[in-house]
Design a protein around this motif. Structure first.
Motif, PDB file in Angstrom:
ATOM      1  N   VAL A 136       0.857  -1.180   0.000  1.00 24.51           N
ATOM      2  CA  VAL A 136       0.000   0.000   0.000  1.00 24.51           C
ATOM      3  C   VAL A 136       0.893   1.230   0.000  1.00 24.51           C
ATOM      4  O   VAL A 136       1.558   1.530   0.992  1.00 24.51           O
ATOM      5  CB  VAL A 136      -0.928   0.013   1.230  1.00 24.51           C
ATOM      6  CG1 VAL A 136      -1.887   1.199   1.145  1.00 24.51           C
ATOM      7  CG2 VAL A 136      -1.705  -1.293   1.322  1.00 24.51           C
ATOM      8  N   GLY A 137       0.927   1.935  -1.118  1.00 27.10           N
ATOM      9  CA  GLY A 137       1.784   3.101  -1.268  1.00 27.10           C
ATOM     10  C   GLY A 137       2.762   2.906  -2.403  1.00 27.10           C
ATOM     11  O   GLY A 137       3.636   2.036  -2.345  1.00 27.10           O
ATOM     12  N   ALA A 138       2.612   3.714  -3.471  1.00 26.72           N
ATOM     13  CA  ALA A 138       3.439   3.550  -4.669  1.00 26.72           C
ATOM     14  C   ALA A 138       4.598   4.526  -4.722  1.00 26.72           C
ATOM     15  O   ALA A 138       5.104   4.841  -5.801  1.00 26.72           O
ATOM     16  CB  ALA A 138       2.561   3.701  -5.922  1.00 26.72           C
ATOM     17  N   GLY A 139       5.022   5.014  -3.570  1.00 25.84           N
ATOM     18  CA  GLY A 139       6.190   5.878  -3.531  1.00 25.84           C
ATOM     19  C   GLY A 139       7.469   5.087  -3.723  1.00 25.84           C
ATOM     20  O   GLY A 139       7.447   3.881  -4.027  1.00 25.84           O
ATOM     21  N   LEU A 140       8.610   5.748  -3.511  1.00 31.90           N
ATOM     22  CA  LEU A 140       9.892   5.125  -3.810  1.00 31.90           C
ATOM     23  C   LEU A 140      10.168   3.910  -2.931  1.00 31.90           C
ATOM     24  O   LEU A 140      10.546   2.847  -3.424  1.00 31.90           O
ATOM     25  CB  LEU A 140      11.012   6.158  -3.644  1.00 31.90           C
ATOM     26  CG  LEU A 140      12.402   5.719  -4.100  1.00 31.90           C
ATOM     27  CD1 LEU A 140      12.405   5.339  -5.572  1.00 31.90           C
ATOM     28  CD2 LEU A 140      13.411   6.829  -3.831  1.00 31.90           C
ATOM     29  N   THR A 141       9.953   4.046  -1.625  1.00 36.50           N
ATOM     30  CA  THR A 141      10.264   2.936  -0.718  1.00 36.50           C
ATOM     31  C   THR A 141       9.421   1.708  -1.012  1.00 36.50           C
ATOM     32  O   THR A 141       9.939   0.593  -1.144  1.00 36.50           O
ATOM     33  CB  THR A 141      10.039   3.369   0.746  1.00 36.50           C
ATOM     34  OG1 THR A 141      10.925   4.448   1.062  1.00 36.50           O
ATOM     35  CG2 THR A 141      10.303   2.206   1.693  1.00 36.50           C
ATOM     36  N   GLY A 142       8.116   1.899  -1.134  1.00 35.17           N
ATOM     37  CA  GLY A 142       7.237   0.767  -1.405  1.00 35.17           C
ATOM     38  C   GLY A 142       7.526   0.110  -2.733  1.00 35.17           C
ATOM     39  O   GLY A 142       7.504  -1.125  -2.857  1.00 35.17           O
ATOM     40  N   THR A 143       7.817   0.926  -3.740  1.00 33.09           N
ATOM     41  CA  THR A 143       8.078   0.377  -5.071  1.00 33.09           C
ATOM     42  C   THR A 143       9.386  -0.399  -5.106  1.00 33.09           C
ATOM     43  O   THR A 143       9.488  -1.456  -5.738  1.00 33.09           O
ATOM     44  CB  THR A 143       8.107   1.495  -6.116  1.00 33.09           C
ATOM     45  OG1 THR A 143       6.872   2.215  -6.074  1.00 33.09           O
ATOM     46  CG2 THR A 143       8.295   0.931  -7.512  1.00 33.09           C
ATOM     47  N   GLU A 144      10.400   0.096  -4.416  1.00 32.01           N
ATOM     48  CA  GLU A 144      11.671  -0.633  -4.384  1.00 32.01           C
ATOM     49  C   GLU A 144      11.514  -1.971  -3.660  1.00 32.01           C
ATOM     50  O   GLU A 144      12.111  -2.978  -4.066  1.00 32.01           O
ATOM     51  CB  GLU A 144      12.738   0.230  -3.719  1.00 32.01           C
ATOM     52  CG  GLU A 144      13.174   1.388  -4.602  1.00 32.01           C
ATOM     53  CD  GLU A 144      14.149   2.316  -3.918  1.00 32.01           C
ATOM     54  OE1 GLU A 144      14.900   3.008  -4.633  1.00 32.01           O
ATOM     55  OE2 GLU A 144      14.165   2.356  -2.670  1.00 32.01           O
ATOM     56  N   VAL A 219       0.168  -7.949   3.635  1.00 32.25           N
ATOM     57  CA  VAL A 219      -0.048  -6.543   3.303  1.00 32.25           C
ATOM     58  C   VAL A 219       1.127  -5.753   3.871  1.00 32.25           C
ATOM     59  O   VAL A 219       1.423  -5.833   5.067  1.00 32.25           O
ATOM     60  CB  VAL A 219      -1.365  -6.006   3.897  1.00 32.25           C
ATOM     61  CG1 VAL A 219      -1.513  -4.515   3.617  1.00 32.25           C
ATOM     62  CG2 VAL A 219      -2.553  -6.783   3.344  1.00 32.25           C
ATOM     63  N   ALA A 220       1.823  -4.994   3.015  1.00 36.71           N
ATOM     64  CA  ALA A 220       2.969  -4.197   3.449  1.00 36.71           C
ATOM     65  C   ALA A 220       2.633  -2.718   3.273  1.00 36.71           C
ATOM     66  O   ALA A 220       2.304  -2.274   2.173  1.00 36.71           O
ATOM     67  CB  ALA A 220       4.213  -4.555   2.640  1.00 36.71           C
ATOM     68  N   LEU A 221       2.716  -1.963   4.353  1.00 37.15           N
ATOM     69  CA  LEU A 221       2.373  -0.539   4.332  1.00 37.15           C
ATOM     70  C   LEU A 221       3.600   0.309   4.014  1.00 37.15           C
ATOM     71  O   LEU A 221       4.676   0.118   4.575  1.00 37.15           O
ATOM     72  CB  LEU A 221       1.797  -0.115   5.679  1.00 37.15           C
ATOM     73  CG  LEU A 221       0.568  -0.889   6.172  1.00 37.15           C
ATOM     74  CD1 LEU A 221       0.178  -0.408   7.567  1.00 37.15           C
ATOM     75  CD2 LEU A 221      -0.602  -0.735   5.206  1.00 37.15           C
ATOM     76  N   SER A 222       3.411   1.271   3.113  1.00 37.85           N
ATOM     77  CA  SER A 222       4.472   2.216   2.778  1.00 37.85           C
ATOM     78  C   SER A 222       3.815   3.546   2.440  1.00 37.85           C
ATOM     79  O   SER A 222       3.807   3.993   1.294  1.00 37.85           O
ATOM     80  CB  SER A 222       5.302   1.703   1.594  1.00 37.85           C
ATOM     81  OG  SER A 222       6.395   2.571   1.355  1.00 37.85           O
ATOM     82  N   LEU A 223       3.268   4.181   3.463  1.00 39.09           N
ATOM     83  CA  LEU A 223       2.441   5.374   3.283  1.00 39.09           C
ATOM     84  C   LEU A 223       3.126   6.648   3.748  1.00 39.09           C
ATOM     85  O   LEU A 223       2.468   7.661   3.989  1.00 39.09           O
ATOM     86  CB  LEU A 223       1.115   5.188   4.038  1.00 39.09           C
ATOM     87  CG  LEU A 223       0.224   4.075   3.474  1.00 39.09           C
ATOM     88  CD1 LEU A 223      -0.928   3.775   4.425  1.00 39.09           C
ATOM     89  CD2 LEU A 223      -0.298   4.467   2.098  1.00 39.09           C
ATOM     90  N   GLY A 224       4.429   6.612   3.853  1.00 39.01           N
ATOM     91  CA  GLY A 224       5.146   7.805   4.255  1.00 39.01           C
ATOM     92  C   GLY A 224       5.283   7.918   5.765  1.00 39.01           C
ATOM     93  O   GLY A 224       4.979   6.987   6.516  1.00 39.01           O
TER      94      GLY A 224
END
Length: 269
Positions: A136-144, A219-224
């Motif tokens: 959850v979260g398509a920013g840099l950290t989540g995408t990597e 489910v992995a959260l990467s929401l900033g």
């Protein structure tokens, strides 16, 4: 003078700011006292370098930590939380606060379930995800994280509330990461709001009000992140000359901005 104590408090987040400040203070002939809540330096700077795509960050982090550990002028308070009382007891002439930020955890049903973790915890090898992973979260950290998992054979979906073009507009590196993810077989779901997490996956809300289900094992959260305002408030007013640097400041930055802010805080004393 050279005996003036300067307290640099470092917690989680990109500890680059506090470590940089401590180095520069030492170079100026001062005697910085550095508080670290954990028993080792690095915090999120270590975390940021755990993903295989971030070898450059890992090298920088290793160097940053090593130079501070080996500096005889820097007094380390490892495993010591920088409470207001502990910092005040040092009687500092100046205080640099680099306590960073905390991950955003959305207040949705199921967010504390056994199948939910932070994307960063996967990078740190603290969590072993299942075969099917939704990030959850398509920013840099989540995408990597998604790229690494997909290359390891996981079935990965990345979802975000925003269209991908808007996420990419915030950082050129994100667009490159998205392309790498797609090449690795990662699926992207745009404009889907996290509504609930169940033991079998995610329930999301679309813009038209309908719902969509994304089945998964993990489910992995990467929401900033958001600043650790409670710690900032507790350390405010101890001494007149106080600087807030890194992610604990009002805006969210990155390693480059954190290093820059730590540098200028140390040089302005």
């Amino acid at each position: 003078g050279k005996d003036m104590p300067a307290v640099a408090q470092v917690d989680f987040s990109y500890d680059a700011a506090g470590l940089e400040a401590a180095r520069r203070l030492s170079q100026r002939g001062l005697k910085p006292v550095l508080f670290e809540k954990e028993k080792e330096l690095g915090g999120s700077l270590r975390t940021a370098g755990c993903n295989p795509l971030k070898a450059d960050v890992r090298r920088y982090g290793d160097w940053s930590i090593r130079t501070v550990l080996n500096d005889p002028n820097i007094v380390l308070r490892l495993g010591t939380e920088a409470t207001r009382e502990a910092v005040a007891a040092e009687k500092p002439d100046a205080l640099i606060v680099a306590v960073g930020s905390a991950p955003i955890i959305p207040p949705v049903e199921g967010v504390h379930g056994d199948n939910v973790c932070l994307a960063a915890d996967i990078d740190r090898d603290l969590v072993k995800p299942g075969k099917r992973v939704v990030i959850v979260g398509a920013g840099l950290t989540g995408t990597e994280t998604a790229v690494t998992l997909a290359r390891e054979g996981h079935e990965v979906t990345v979802m975000d509330l925003l269209p991908l073009r808007e996420v990419q507009a915030r950082d050129r590196a994100v667009g490159k990461a998205h392309r790498l993810a797609m090449e690795a077989g990662v699926r992207f779901v745009e404009e889907l709001r996290l509504q609930a997490i169940t033991p079998t996956g995610i329930i999301g809300a679309k813009k038209d009000g309908s719902t969509a289900s994304l089945p998964c094992d993990t489910v992995a959260l990467s929401l900033g992140v958001r600043p650790r305002q409670d710690v900032v408030d507790a350390l405010t007013g101890i001494c007149d000359e106080t600087y807030f640097v890194g992610d604990c400041a009002t805006r969210q930055g990155n390693i480059t901005s954190a290093v820059r802010e730590g540098f200028y805080a140390a040089m302005n004393l």
